[in-house]
Scaffold this active site. Structure first.
Site, PDB file in Angstrom:
ATOM      1  N   ASP A  10       0.478  -1.374   0.635  1.00  0.00           N
ATOM      2  CA  ASP A  10       0.178  -0.081  -0.088  1.00  0.00           C
ATOM      3  C   ASP A  10       1.423   1.242   0.157  1.00  0.00           C
ATOM      4  O   ASP A  10       2.287   1.145  -0.195  1.00  0.00           O
ATOM      5  CB  ASP A  10      -0.597  -0.005   1.320  1.00  0.00           C
ATOM      6  CG  ASP A  10      -1.866   1.324   1.170  1.00  0.00           C
ATOM      7  OD1 ASP A  10      -2.145   1.635   0.760  1.00  0.00           O
ATOM      8  OD2 ASP A  10      -2.182   1.977   2.830  1.00  0.00           O
ATOM      9  N   SER A  11       0.383   2.321  -0.232  1.00  0.00           N
ATOM     10  CA  SER A  11       1.278   3.625   0.066  1.00  0.00           C
ATOM     11  C   SER A  11       1.472   3.801   1.788  1.00  0.00           C
ATOM     12  O   SER A  11       2.445   4.424   2.068  1.00  0.00           O
ATOM     13  CB  SER A  11       0.154   4.437  -0.305  1.00  0.00           C
ATOM     14  OG  SER A  11      -0.579   4.755   0.141  1.00  0.00           O
ATOM     15  N   TYR A  42      -0.446   8.554  -2.496  1.00  0.00           N
ATOM     16  CA  TYR A  42      -0.408   7.724  -3.682  1.00  0.00           C
ATOM     17  C   TYR A  42      -1.802   9.391  -4.110  1.00  0.00           C
ATOM     18  O   TYR A  42      -1.728   8.834  -5.305  1.00  0.00           O
ATOM     19  CB  TYR A  42      -0.585   6.569  -4.127  1.00  0.00           C
ATOM     20  CG  TYR A  42       0.538   5.847  -4.205  1.00  0.00           C
ATOM     21  CD1 TYR A  42       2.145   6.107  -3.048  1.00  0.00           C
ATOM     22  CD2 TYR A  42       0.236   4.311  -4.280  1.00  0.00           C
ATOM     23  CE1 TYR A  42       2.365   5.534  -3.210  1.00  0.00           C
ATOM     24  CE2 TYR A  42       1.149   2.879  -4.554  1.00  0.00           C
ATOM     25  CZ  TYR A  42       2.276   4.311  -3.843  1.00  0.00           C
ATOM     26  OH  TYR A  42       3.865   2.643  -3.271  1.00  0.00           O
ATOM     27  N   GLY A  43      -2.860   9.206  -3.816  1.00  0.00           N
ATOM     28  CA  GLY A  43      -4.178   9.581  -4.498  1.00  0.00           C
ATOM     29  C   GLY A  43      -3.938  10.558  -5.470  1.00  0.00           C
ATOM     30  O   GLY A  43      -4.780  11.252  -5.648  1.00  0.00           O
ATOM     31  N   CYS A  73      -4.686  -1.339  -1.894  1.00  0.00           N
ATOM     32  CA  CYS A  73      -4.432   0.227  -2.443  1.00  0.00           C
ATOM     33  C   CYS A  73      -5.336   0.441  -3.352  1.00  0.00           C
ATOM     34  O   CYS A  73      -4.903  -0.426  -4.298  1.00  0.00           O
ATOM     35  CB  CYS A  73      -3.337   0.170  -2.362  1.00  0.00           C
ATOM     36  SG  CYS A  73      -2.967   2.345  -2.614  1.00  0.00           S
ATOM     37  N   ASN A  74      -6.697   1.028  -3.198  1.00  0.00           N
ATOM     38  CA  ASN A  74      -7.512   1.658  -4.033  1.00  0.00           C
ATOM     39  C   ASN A  74      -7.521   2.480  -5.324  1.00  0.00           C
ATOM     40  O   ASN A  74      -7.144   2.079  -6.595  1.00  0.00           O
ATOM     41  CB  ASN A  74      -9.118   1.743  -3.834  1.00  0.00           C
ATOM     42  CG  ASN A  74     -10.182   1.064  -2.309  1.00  0.00           C
ATOM     43  OD1 ASN A  74     -10.132   1.101  -3.299  1.00  0.00           O
ATOM     44  ND2 ASN A  74      -9.300   0.860  -1.580  1.00  0.00           N
ATOM     45  N   THR A  75      -6.054   3.193  -4.558  1.00  0.00           N
ATOM     46  CA  THR A  75      -5.798   4.535  -5.782  1.00  0.00           C
ATOM     47  C   THR A  75      -4.997   2.917  -7.099  1.00  0.00           C
ATOM     48  O   THR A  75      -4.929   3.229  -7.912  1.00  0.00           O
ATOM     49  CB  THR A  75      -4.976   5.512  -4.662  1.00  0.00           C
ATOM     50  OG1 THR A  75      -5.715   5.850  -4.058  1.00  0.00           O
ATOM     51  CG2 THR A  75      -4.372   6.562  -5.904  1.00  0.00           C
ATOM     52  N   GLU A 151      -1.639   8.308   8.357  1.00  0.00           N
ATOM     53  CA  GLU A 151       0.104   8.013   7.825  1.00  0.00           C
ATOM     54  C   GLU A 151       0.408   8.132   9.778  1.00  0.00           C
ATOM     55  O   GLU A 151       1.463   8.448   9.740  1.00  0.00           O
ATOM     56  CB  GLU A 151       0.349   8.516   6.996  1.00  0.00           C
ATOM     57  CG  GLU A 151       0.303   8.096   5.871  1.00  0.00           C
ATOM     58  CD  GLU A 151       0.830   6.607   5.721  1.00  0.00           C
ATOM     59  OE1 GLU A 151       2.138   6.076   5.879  1.00  0.00           O
ATOM     60  OE2 GLU A 151       0.154   5.398   5.342  1.00  0.00           O
ATOM     61  N   CYS A 183     -10.995   3.788   0.104  1.00  0.00           N
ATOM     62  CA  CYS A 183      -9.518   3.768   0.396  1.00  0.00           C
ATOM     63  C   CYS A 183      -8.782   3.143   1.911  1.00  0.00           C
ATOM     64  O   CYS A 183     -10.387   2.927   2.667  1.00  0.00           O
ATOM     65  CB  CYS A 183      -9.128   5.510   0.428  1.00  0.00           C
ATOM     66  SG  CYS A 183      -8.255   5.926   1.128  1.00  0.00           S
ATOM     67  N   THR A 184      -7.864   2.186   1.360  1.00  0.00           N
ATOM     68  CA  THR A 184      -7.509   0.504   2.591  1.00  0.00           C
ATOM     69  C   THR A 184      -7.854   1.749   3.555  1.00  0.00           C
ATOM     70  O   THR A 184      -7.543   1.163   4.809  1.00  0.00           O
ATOM     71  CB  THR A 184      -7.051   0.369   2.580  1.00  0.00           C
ATOM     72  OG1 THR A 184      -5.576   0.428   1.568  1.00  0.00           O
ATOM     73  CG2 THR A 184      -7.540  -0.564   0.728  1.00  0.00           C
ATOM     74  N   HIS A 185      -7.162   2.959   3.988  1.00  0.00           N
ATOM     75  CA  HIS A 185      -6.850   3.640   4.946  1.00  0.00           C
ATOM     76  C   HIS A 185      -8.233   4.593   5.810  1.00  0.00           C
ATOM     77  O   HIS A 185      -8.166   4.134   7.041  1.00  0.00           O
ATOM     78  CB  HIS A 185      -6.136   5.437   4.633  1.00  0.00           C
ATOM     79  CG  HIS A 185      -4.282   4.585   4.153  1.00  0.00           C
ATOM     80  ND1 HIS A 185      -4.337   4.359   2.991  1.00  0.00           N
ATOM     81  CD2 HIS A 185      -3.584   5.861   5.205  1.00  0.00           C
ATOM     82  CE1 HIS A 185      -2.882   4.760   3.307  1.00  0.00           C
ATOM     83  NE2 HIS A 185      -2.120   5.374   4.521  1.00  0.00           N
TER      84      HIS A 185
HETATM   85  N1  DGL Z   1      -4.496   3.473   0.893  1.00  0.00           N
HETATM   86  C1  DGL Z   1      -4.744   3.507  -0.334  1.00  0.00           C
HETATM   87  C2  DGL Z   1      -5.592   4.034  -1.116  1.00  0.00           C
HETATM   88  O1  DGL Z   1      -6.474   2.620  -0.653  1.00  0.00           O
HETATM   89  C3  DGL Z   1      -4.463   5.549   0.204  1.00  0.00           C
HETATM   90  C4  DGL Z   1      -4.515   6.495  -1.500  1.00  0.00           C
HETATM   91  C5  DGL Z   1      -3.003   7.665  -0.748  1.00  0.00           C
HETATM   92  O2  DGL Z   1      -1.785   6.992  -0.269  1.00  0.00           O
HETATM   93  O3  DGL Z   1      -3.620   8.220  -1.610  1.00  0.00           O
HETATM   94  O4  DGL Z   1      -6.346   4.918  -1.976  1.00  0.00           O
END
Ligand code: DGL
Length: 264
Positions: A10-11, A42-43, A73-75, A151, A183-185
């Protein structure tokens, strides 16, 4: 029987919400988790940058001899999964916002989607929305700033709670009955969301579905570990930013394990 680990990336720390679901369903499987926190979020990055980072993380997990990779990570999934599948001869499981389920379940025909900009503008998200959620109203909201707060381990801060409320209240006012966390966060914010959302609004995330898909794919590819490996399974957690912050976060969300620093 295949005792090689399942890899996750993930990011940053968000994908640990997916790791938890996979570990709950498959405790006998060993895992390696990469938090690319140095490059989070990442978004807000371009598709090219997200693809580049996803390739780098995948190469590292392959160096670790992973047998399957979860793009937690969805992104990264929406920007890079097709390229990863083309490039590497290893099974991948990606994660996308659960709008298909939300569209199926919604009575009010209005659902909210909270996700990063990268996910909301991606072709994959727009295609899925078009294919499964055409007949409902989808109210999307970029969760700008939330990934950074999470984060930094600021799960309990007023700033975080205020920001979620700021994003979610307009969707409540629009009459949504499902809120999709894209978003997984964000699943780590569920305790606050429960306080903000009326009882008629359900929260949907994709973690459990991903765990089931991992299980299915391990079986199909005949690369599952043995159920008797539960005691022997091992879990490694790497970050390329701060092992201390990652460790504090894991303690906060009750994930047992040691965070390590590594350059990747
Ligand atoms: N956990 C990432 C997701 O699911 C976060 C993306 C990010 O870092 O912006 O999209």
């Amino acid at each position: 029987m295949d005792r090689r680990p399942i890899g996750f990336f993930d990011s940053g720390l968000g994908g640990l919400s997916v790791w938890e679901e996979v570990n709950k369903l498959l405790p006998h499987e060993s895992t390696i988790y990469l938090a690319d926190s140095r490059n989070a979020p990442y978004g807000v990055r371009s598709k090219e940058e997200i693809v580049e980072l996803s390739l780098k993380n995948t190469e590292k997990l392959i160096d670790f001899d992973c047998k399957l990779i979860v793009v937690a990570c969805n992104t990264a999934t929406t920007s890079a999964i097709e390229i990863l599948r083309d490039r590497f001869d290893i099974p991948f499981v990606g994660i996308e916002p659960a709008i298909k389920s939300a569209a199926f379940l919604s009575q009010s025909r209005r659902v909210g989607v909270l996700a990063t900009k990268g996910t909301l503008v991606s072709d994959l998200f727009l295609k899925t929305k078009d294919a499964y959620a055409k007949n409902i109203q989808t109210i999307t909201q970029e969760g700008t700033g939330l990934v950074e707060l999470i984060e930094h381990g600021k799960l309990n801060d007023k700033q975080t709670k205020d920001l979620i409320e700021h994003y979610v209240q307009p969707m409540i006012n629009e009459g949504i009955d499902y809120l999709v966390l894209g978003c997984t966060h964000y699943p780590f914010l569920k305790p606050y969301l429960k306080n903000i959302l009326p009882s008629a609004v359900e929260v949907l995330d994709s973690g459990e579905a991903i765990a089931k898909r991992v299980h299915q794919l391990l079986n199909l590819s005949e690369i599952s570990a043995s159920l008797s490996d539960k005691k022997k399974s091992s879990h490694k957690f790497y970050t390329n930013k701060s092992a201390l912050i990652m460790q504090e976060f894991m303690d906060l969300v009750s994930i047992k394990g040691d965070a390590h620093f590594d350059l990747f």
